[in-house]
Design a protein around this motif. Structure first.
Motif, PDB file in Angstrom:
ATOM      1  N   HIS A 248     -24.084   9.637 -21.270  1.00 31.05           N
ATOM      2  CA  HIS A 248     -23.292   9.780 -20.052  1.00 31.05           C
ATOM      3  C   HIS A 248     -23.984   8.978 -18.962  1.00 31.05           C
ATOM      4  O   HIS A 248     -25.114   8.509 -19.131  1.00 31.05           O
ATOM      5  CB  HIS A 248     -23.163  11.252 -19.663  1.00 31.05           C
ATOM      6  CG  HIS A 248     -24.474  11.919 -19.383  1.00 31.05           C
ATOM      7  ND1 HIS A 248     -25.342  12.276 -20.381  1.00 31.05           N
ATOM      8  CD2 HIS A 248     -25.074  12.281 -18.224  1.00 31.05           C
ATOM      9  CE1 HIS A 248     -26.412  12.833 -19.852  1.00 31.05           C
ATOM     10  NE2 HIS A 248     -26.276  12.837 -18.540  1.00 31.05           N
ATOM     11  N   HIS A 250     -24.142   8.426 -14.355  1.00 31.47           N
ATOM     12  CA  HIS A 250     -23.779   8.912 -13.022  1.00 31.47           C
ATOM     13  C   HIS A 250     -24.661   8.187 -12.021  1.00 31.47           C
ATOM     14  O   HIS A 250     -25.442   7.310 -12.392  1.00 31.47           O
ATOM     15  CB  HIS A 250     -23.936  10.435 -12.946  1.00 31.47           C
ATOM     16  CG  HIS A 250     -25.192  10.956 -13.576  1.00 31.47           C
ATOM     17  ND1 HIS A 250     -26.424  10.748 -13.036  1.00 31.47           N
ATOM     18  CD2 HIS A 250     -25.406  11.635 -14.740  1.00 31.47           C
ATOM     19  CE1 HIS A 250     -27.338  11.311 -13.814  1.00 31.47           C
ATOM     20  NE2 HIS A 250     -26.753  11.842 -14.865  1.00 31.47           N
ATOM     21  N   HIS A 293     -27.314   7.290 -20.554  1.00 34.76           N
ATOM     22  CA  HIS A 293     -28.536   7.898 -21.100  1.00 34.76           C
ATOM     23  C   HIS A 293     -28.156   9.040 -22.021  1.00 34.76           C
ATOM     24  O   HIS A 293     -27.145   9.714 -21.821  1.00 34.76           O
ATOM     25  CB  HIS A 293     -29.484   8.340 -19.992  1.00 34.76           C
ATOM     26  CG  HIS A 293     -28.856   9.166 -18.912  1.00 34.76           C
ATOM     27  ND1 HIS A 293     -28.026   8.638 -17.943  1.00 34.76           N
ATOM     28  CD2 HIS A 293     -28.944  10.487 -18.639  1.00 34.76           C
ATOM     29  CE1 HIS A 293     -27.625   9.599 -17.134  1.00 34.76           C
ATOM     30  NE2 HIS A 293     -28.163  10.741 -17.531  1.00 34.76           N
ATOM     31  N   HIS A 326     -19.213  13.474 -13.165  1.00 39.00           N
ATOM     32  CA  HIS A 326     -20.298  13.524 -14.137  1.00 39.00           C
ATOM     33  C   HIS A 326     -19.723  13.648 -15.552  1.00 39.00           C
ATOM     34  O   HIS A 326     -20.059  12.891 -16.447  1.00 39.00           O
ATOM     35  CB  HIS A 326     -21.178  14.726 -13.807  1.00 39.00           C
ATOM     36  CG  HIS A 326     -22.365  14.872 -14.696  1.00 39.00           C
ATOM     37  ND1 HIS A 326     -23.508  14.151 -14.512  1.00 39.00           N
ATOM     38  CD2 HIS A 326     -22.574  15.658 -15.768  1.00 39.00           C
ATOM     39  CE1 HIS A 326     -24.386  14.488 -15.441  1.00 39.00           C
ATOM     40  NE2 HIS A 326     -23.853  15.409 -16.209  1.00 39.00           N
TER      41      HIS A 326
HETATM   42 FE   LIG Z   1     -27.628  12.697 -16.771  1.00 42.54          FE
END
Ligand SMILES: [Fe+2]
Length: 365
Positions: A248, A250, A293, A326
């Motif tokens: 994911h 962000h 990551h 997120h």
């Molecule tokens: Fe994260």
């Protein structure tokens, strides 16, 4: 009592910074004045053995963690010699502290008010209320104490670019911290609902009871913390054995410290090469903005991490965008490069363990 030094930028220094400010933020200029090692990049191999330098302003020995090429949050590591203390300070930025090793005590007070004292040891975790005076003491005459702090100093320093304002400001945030509440740092805390806990002090985050969050992976456990009315978000996440948290991305600003267990981290930019970092207690990862990551635990023990996430009120998501943004940045398993889970399965099997197979078609759940 000893007081901080180097907390005012002289007119000549200010002129020097203004001449360079097109390329140098006030925060980075301040790092130069602090004159201790500064670690950058996206990964710290071992915060327990990180090289530190003498720190005239605060006393002790320290180093800054200015990770992920951003100007929102930072961290530092400080070591207090046996039997010693740090100089007291106050500041107009948030600070959350984790005790890496040793034991000791901290005093916190407001101008003219009584001092509250609480004791800590390795694994303790606490917040310093905004602009409250505070001072740390090593409780051992034979062992050093090593602390790690996460702060919003870059934002505050860049916003006001005046050290006197940020470090010598007489404003008292009575709404955030009243020393007459004598159990401010010793009360157990209370739940704020699902996977959220409000407290100002946790005796040992390594054994803190977490709540299940299956959407983050089979057997995953999690807890968010609200501390000292701080806007500094933080949480503990635990991966169960032989699972990983899918990739994911962000906004930058989080520092994720491994508390227990081991594994590895994959980080990459879109269409860029994947980089792998080995995780063990004391390792820190700090993904840059937009950097994918993935935390992987191919072992038989849980992998527990504490995320100093920054950005936004503690109950909400990482960095800019909140929890929805997120989650929407997750890479569904069926869109993941198969090499990622093949590598993970091979890691588990090389240890004689059978991995939890990732669903072929499933989003974040
Ligand atoms: Fe994260």
């Amino acid at each position: 009592m000893r007081f901080n030094t180097l907390i005012i930028v002289t007119p000549l220094q200010y002129k020097d910074w203004r001449a360079r400010s097109i390329k140098l933020s006030f925060y980075d200029y301040w790092l130069e004045l602090e004159n201790i090692p500064v670690y950058r990049g996206n990964f710290i191999e071992d915060v327990y053995t990180l090289q530190l330098g003498d720190w005239p302003r605060l006393g002790g020995r320290g180093a800054y963690l200015s990770l992920a090429n951003q100007q929102v949050t930072n961290g530092y590591v400080v070591e207090i010699s046996p039997g010693a203390d740090l100089k007291p300070e106050r500041h107009l930025f948030e600070k959350i502290t984790y005790v890496l090793s040793g034991n000791g005590a901290t005093q916190v007070w407001q101008d003219g008010g009584k001092r509250l004292t609480f004791e800590w040891q390795a694994g303790s975790f606490f917040a310093i209320p905004l602009n409250a005076h505070h001072q740390h003491f090593n409780g051992s005459g034979s062992q050093p104490a090593r602390l790690m702090a996460a702060t919003t100093a870059p934002e505050a320093l860049n916003q006001y670019h005046n050290l006197d304002f940020v470090f010598n400001n007489p404003f008292v945030f009575k709404d955030r911290f009243d020393p007459e509440q004598s159990d401010f740092f010793t009360a157990e805390g209370h739940s704020w609902g699902t996977r959220s806990w409000e407290t100002n002090f946790v005796a040992d985050v390594r054994s803190f009871e977490l709540e299940a969050w299956e959407a983050k992976g089979a057997g995953a456990r999690h807890m968010r913390f609200v501390m000292a009315d701080s806007v500094y978000g933080c949480h503990i996440h635990e991966l169960s054995p032989v699972t990983y948290v899918q990739a994911h991305r962000h906004a930058a600003g989080a520092m994720i410290l491994v508390l227990s267990g081991s594994g590895y981290e994959i980080m990459y930019m879109k269409d860029g090469p994947r980089q792998r970092f080995e995780l063990k207690p004391g390792a820190i990862i700090s993904p840059g903005t937009g950097m994918y990551h993935l935390h992987a635990n191919p072992n038989a023990e849980p992998l527990r991490q504490i995320a100093f996430r920054g950005g936004g009120f503690s109950l909400y998501g990482a960095g800019v965008g909140g929890p929805e943004a997120h989650m929407s940045e997750l890479v569904p398993y069926d869109q993941e490069d198969p090499a990622v889970h093949e590598e993970f399965y091979a890691e588990c099997r090389s240890r004689g363990l059978e991995p939890v197979l990732m669903p072929i078609k499933q989003g974040p759940g």
